[in-house]
Design a protein around this motif. Structure first.
Motif, PDB file in Angstrom:
ATOM      1  N   ASP A 292     -14.159 129.398  65.973  1.00 36.18           N
ATOM      2  CA  ASP A 292     -12.864 129.805  65.406  1.00 36.18           C
ATOM      3  C   ASP A 292     -12.961 131.106  64.623  1.00 36.18           C
ATOM      4  O   ASP A 292     -11.948 131.772  64.390  1.00 36.18           O
ATOM      5  N   GLU A 293     -14.160 131.455  64.196  1.00 36.90           N
ATOM      6  CA  GLU A 293     -14.364 132.708  63.452  1.00 36.90           C
ATOM      7  C   GLU A 293     -14.827 133.833  64.375  1.00 36.90           C
ATOM      8  O   GLU A 293     -15.279 134.867  63.914  1.00 36.90           O
ATOM      9  N   TYR A 294     -14.735 133.602  65.684  1.00 34.97           N
ATOM     10  CA  TYR A 294     -15.116 134.585  66.706  1.00 34.97           C
ATOM     11  C   TYR A 294     -16.596 134.947  66.641  1.00 34.97           C
ATOM     12  O   TYR A 294     -17.003 136.048  67.003  1.00 34.97           O
ATOM     13  N   ARG A 295     -17.414 133.997  66.209  1.00 36.87           N
ATOM     14  CA  ARG A 295     -18.858 134.173  66.222  1.00 36.87           C
ATOM     15  C   ARG A 295     -19.415 133.505  67.481  1.00 36.87           C
ATOM     16  O   ARG A 295     -18.936 132.458  67.918  1.00 36.87           O
ATOM     17  N   VAL A 296     -20.436 134.135  68.053  1.00 36.38           N
ATOM     18  CA  VAL A 296     -21.033 133.632  69.285  1.00 36.38           C
ATOM     19  C   VAL A 296     -21.748 132.311  69.010  1.00 36.38           C
ATOM     20  O   VAL A 296     -22.489 132.179  68.037  1.00 36.38           O
ATOM     21  N   ILE A 297     -21.512 131.322  69.890  1.00 34.82           N
ATOM     22  CA  ILE A 297     -22.115 129.996  69.773  1.00 34.82           C
ATOM     23  C   ILE A 297     -22.930 129.700  71.038  1.00 34.82           C
ATOM     24  O   ILE A 297     -22.437 129.916  72.146  1.00 34.82           O
ATOM     25  N   PRO A 298     -24.198 129.219  70.934  1.00 35.22           N
ATOM     26  CA  PRO A 298     -24.929 128.919  69.704  1.00 35.22           C
ATOM     27  C   PRO A 298     -25.380 130.154  68.936  1.00 35.22           C
ATOM     28  O   PRO A 298     -25.611 130.073  67.741  1.00 35.22           O
ATOM     29  N   GLY A 299     -25.527 131.280  69.612  1.00 35.98           N
ATOM     30  CA  GLY A 299     -25.792 132.546  68.938  1.00 35.98           C
ATOM     31  C   GLY A 299     -27.142 132.614  68.256  1.00 35.98           C
ATOM     32  O   GLY A 299     -28.013 131.757  68.428  1.00 35.98           O
ATOM     33  N   MET A 300     -27.302 133.670  67.434  1.00 37.98           N
ATOM     34  CA  MET A 300     -28.540 133.864  66.678  1.00 37.98           C
ATOM     35  C   MET A 300     -28.272 134.497  65.320  1.00 37.98           C
ATOM     36  O   MET A 300     -29.146 135.094  64.710  1.00 37.98           O
ATOM     37  N   GLY A 301     -27.022 134.379  64.825  1.00 36.94           N
ATOM     38  CA  GLY A 301     -26.683 134.920  63.515  1.00 36.94           C
ATOM     39  C   GLY A 301     -26.401 136.407  63.562  1.00 36.94           C
ATOM     40  O   GLY A 301     -26.158 136.982  64.629  1.00 36.94           O
ATOM     41  N   GLU A 302     -26.413 137.025  62.389  1.00 30.45           N
ATOM     42  CA  GLU A 302     -26.213 138.477  62.303  1.00 30.45           C
ATOM     43  C   GLU A 302     -27.498 139.167  62.730  1.00 30.45           C
ATOM     44  O   GLU A 302     -28.474 139.234  61.968  1.00 30.45           O
ATOM     45  N   PHE A 303     -27.515 139.686  63.940  1.00 34.70           N
ATOM     46  CA  PHE A 303     -28.741 140.205  64.527  1.00 34.70           C
ATOM     47  C   PHE A 303     -29.338 141.337  63.692  1.00 34.70           C
ATOM     48  O   PHE A 303     -30.541 141.360  63.412  1.00 34.70           O
ATOM     49  N   GLY A 304     -28.481 142.294  63.296  1.00 32.16           N
ATOM     50  CA  GLY A 304     -28.981 143.438  62.530  1.00 32.16           C
ATOM     51  C   GLY A 304     -29.627 143.025  61.219  1.00 32.16           C
ATOM     52  O   GLY A 304     -30.698 143.525  60.845  1.00 32.16           O
ATOM     53  N   ASP A 305     -28.989 142.107  60.497  1.00 33.90           N
ATOM     54  CA  ASP A 305     -29.552 141.641  59.223  1.00 33.90           C
ATOM     55  C   ASP A 305     -30.898 140.964  59.437  1.00 33.90           C
ATOM     56  O   ASP A 305     -31.852 141.190  58.672  1.00 33.90           O
ATOM     57  N   ARG A 306     -31.002 140.143  60.467  1.00 30.16           N
ATOM     58  CA  ARG A 306     -32.251 139.413  60.704  1.00 30.16           C
ATOM     59  C   ARG A 306     -33.349 140.352  61.196  1.00 30.16           C
ATOM     60  O   ARG A 306     -34.516 140.197  60.831  1.00 30.16           O
ATOM     61  N   TYR A 307     -32.972 141.346  62.002  1.00 27.68           N
ATOM     62  CA  TYR A 307     -33.993 142.250  62.555  1.00 27.68           C
ATOM     63  C   TYR A 307     -34.505 143.227  61.484  1.00 27.68           C
ATOM     64  O   TYR A 307     -35.710 143.484  61.401  1.00 27.68           O
ATOM     65  N   PHE A 308     -33.597 143.749  60.695  1.00 25.25           N
ATOM     66  CA  PHE A 308     -33.999 144.760  59.704  1.00 25.25           C
ATOM     67  C   PHE A 308     -34.299 144.154  58.341  1.00 25.25           C
ATOM     68  O   PHE A 308     -34.526 144.878  57.371  1.00 25.25           O
ATOM     69  N   GLY A 309     -34.297 142.826  58.243  1.00 27.89           N
ATOM     70  CA  GLY A 309     -34.726 142.156  57.029  1.00 27.89           C
ATOM     71  C   GLY A 309     -33.748 142.226  55.882  1.00 27.89           C
ATOM     72  O   GLY A 309     -34.145 142.121  54.718  1.00 27.89           O
ATOM     73  N   THR A 310     -32.452 142.387  56.173  1.00 25.69           N
ATOM     74  CA  THR A 310     -31.448 142.476  55.095  1.00 25.69           C
ATOM     75  C   THR A 310     -30.590 141.216  55.020  1.00 25.69           C
ATOM     76  O   THR A 310     -29.553 141.195  54.354  1.00 25.69           O
ATOM     77  N   ASP A 311     -31.026 140.157  55.703  1.00 29.71           N
ATOM     78  CA  ASP A 311     -30.310 138.877  55.654  1.00 29.71           C
ATOM     79  C   ASP A 311     -30.566 138.214  54.321  1.00 29.71           C
ATOM     80  O   ASP A 311     -31.702 137.905  53.958  1.00 29.71           O
ATOM     81  N   GLU A 312     -29.507 137.988  53.559  1.00 34.41           N
ATOM     82  CA  GLU A 312     -29.658 137.398  52.238  1.00 34.41           C
ATOM     83  C   GLU A 312     -30.203 135.981  52.298  1.00 34.41           C
ATOM     84  O   GLU A 312     -30.767 135.474  51.330  1.00 34.41           O
ATOM     85  N   CYS A 313     -30.016 135.318  53.442  1.00 32.51           N
ATOM     86  CA  CYS A 313     -30.518 133.947  53.582  1.00 32.51           C
ATOM     87  C   CYS A 313     -32.007 133.936  53.810  1.00 32.51           C
ATOM     88  O   CYS A 313     -32.634 132.914  53.742  1.00 32.51           O
TER      89      CYS A 313
END
Length: 476
Positions: free
Chosen positions: A455-476
């Motif tokens: 419903d939030e137009y995010r890809v399912i199952p997906g892999m999250g915010e790709f850029g944040d996870r790749y460049f290490g800026t994911d707050e999680c």
């Protein structure tokens, strides 16, 4: 997975004995290296029903290896699909009266024992949505008996038999080929039990037939076809874990199969357990940044190589160090990469590793509330981009809005639509529909088709915010 990378390594190393063959590159170039014209959107929509052919799975292997058990287990797990099983045994030639007098001398394991021409006719009709009358072979009388078995078209066709991979024409009908590999002693013991109980044969007759016909035929005709298999299952129906994994693989391929039939400009690289393993790692929310980058880079490299494989080429001859002439191909030199900031920048290193000195431009598209959630902010493109083939880089195709903005910009700069290859790791069906319908001559290369968008137009199952996870800026 946390900070320990061992689970990732274990996942890549374990396959429960199942082997997938390597990647198969399918391009749209004819034998002379020319580009084929892709159909227009309206042509694809009008031909939708014609393109939706069934998914054909071939299951081969020696007699009593467990092929039928494997087929039944697959059918049971695919119960939400329309599945039909076609047995090669149904296509044995009926024996003449003279042959019946010396039936123990007849080789049922030889390719000539089967009516392959009629098998091909039935399979072709099923693939084209026509019902067929399947022969009903009686192993006690060694003849076809009436009535024939009526088989209707289905979403999935499983063709099972000892020699289903022997004839190249039959192999060419298959979307997936599985070889069931079982120890010879196990196969013999199963054959003795089956033939004495189900076919009223005595043990001496079974053993004589095995040594005279079955064993030599396996070595001469069946085992050599193992090399054509996409998947090899050791221990047959006893390998429950392998069959579960194969069913998951089939479900993935079924979804990709439908989209690829609708849009011939969509290329999904052939999935293997290595690729599924890498996807499992980078999709895991617990995967460390180090592991995410490592396995994402491996997948990106595969996608880039596949994209390069559909570029136009011309024949080229070179002289090898031995003085011999080698006839190969020379790919187009007029090439550049365009990354969609910022996630697309993660794909630049793989492109540079494949194409020495390649020019790379950038496009920044900001997500906002208006303009379908997209707004072009910045671009820096090669000045001669209109004369080049363009590899558009963005790891995730979701709604397709960002891709449409980027492609429209490239078209305004004079790039031919047929010269754009859009590379991504995962694609939502909604995004594929949007891009392929609006730009029917663009090519999309991806490694997996997703279930869809939430419903939030995010890809399912997906892999999250790709850029944040790749460049290490994911707050999680």
């Amino acid at each position: 997975m946390g900070s320990n990378s061992k689970p990732a390594e274990d996942l890549m190393g374990r396959s429960n004995g199942v082997h997938f063959s390597g990647l198969v590159s399918r391009d749209e170039l004819d034998k002379n290296g020319h580009k084929e014209e892709l159909p227009t959107t309206s042509a694809m929509e009008n031909g939708h029903k014609e393109l939706r052919e069934p998914f054909v799975i071939g299951v081969g292997g020696g007699a009593s290896s467990g092929k039928t058990t494997v087929c039944n287990m697959i059918i049971e797990q695919l119960r939400d699909q329309r599945v039909v099983l076609v047995n090669q045994e149904s296509f044995y030639y009926g024996l003449s009266d003279e042959e019946l007098t010396r039936v123990n001398e007849y080789n049922f394991d030889h390719p000539g024992a089967f009516d392959t021409e009629y098998l091909l006719t039935c399979m072709e009709n099923l693939k084209h949505g026509k019902s067929v009358d399947m022969p009903n072979y009686d192993f006690k009388t060694y003849k076809n008996v009436l009535p024939p078995r009526k088989v209707n078209p289905s979403d999935v066709i499983i063709l099972e038999g000892i020699l289903v991979f022997h004839d190249p024409r039959v192999r060419d009908l298959m979307s997936m080929k599985i070889f069931v590999d079982t120890d010879a002693d196990v196969r013999l013991s199963r054959r003795i039990k089956r033939d004495t109980n189900e076919k009223d044969r005595d043990i001496k007759t079974v053993l004589d037939q095995y040594s005279k016909f079955v064993k030599p035929a396996f070595e001469d005709f069946i085992l050599p076809t193992k090399k054509y298999a996409d998947i090899i299952i050791p221990r047959g129906g006893d390998n429950h874990v392998a069959i579960d994994l194969i069913v998951q693989h089939i479900r993935t391929k079924l979804g990709q199969h439908d989209l690829c039939k609708i849009y011939p400009n969509l290329y999904v690289i052939q999935s293997t357990f290595q690729i599924r393993g890498m996807h499992t790692i980078i999709r895991d929310a617990k995967t460390t940044t180090h592991d995410f980058i490592f396995y994402a880079d491996r997948l990106i490299r595969l996608v880039v190589e596949h994209g390069l494989g559909i570029l136009p080429f011309k024949e080229k001859q070179v002289i090898t160090p031995t003085g011999a002439v080698y006839t190969g191909v020379d790919f187009s030199k007029r090439l550049c990469g365009i990354s969609v900031i910022r996630s697309g920048e993660s794909m630049e290193n793989a492109l540079r590793a494949c194409c020495k000195g390649i020019k790379i431009g950038k496009i920044l598209i900001h997500r906002s509330e208006g303009d379908n959630g997209q707004q072009l902010i910045y671009h820096n493109l090669p000045k001669d981009i209109s004369n080049r083939h363009v590899l558009l880089l963005d790891p995730i195709l979701g709604t397709g809005n960002t891709a449409v903005q980027a492609i429209n910009l490239l078209l305004k700069k004079g790039v031919q639509e047929s010269n754009i290859i859009f590379l991504n790791l995962i694609s939502a069906p909604q995004g594929v529909h949007v891009v392929c319908k609006k730009f029917p001559r663009i090519k999309i290369v991806t490694s997996e088709i997703e279930l869809g968008l939430n419903d939030e137009y995010r890809v399912i199952p997906g892999m999250g915010e790709f850029g944040d996870r790749y460049f290490g800026t994911d707050e999680c």
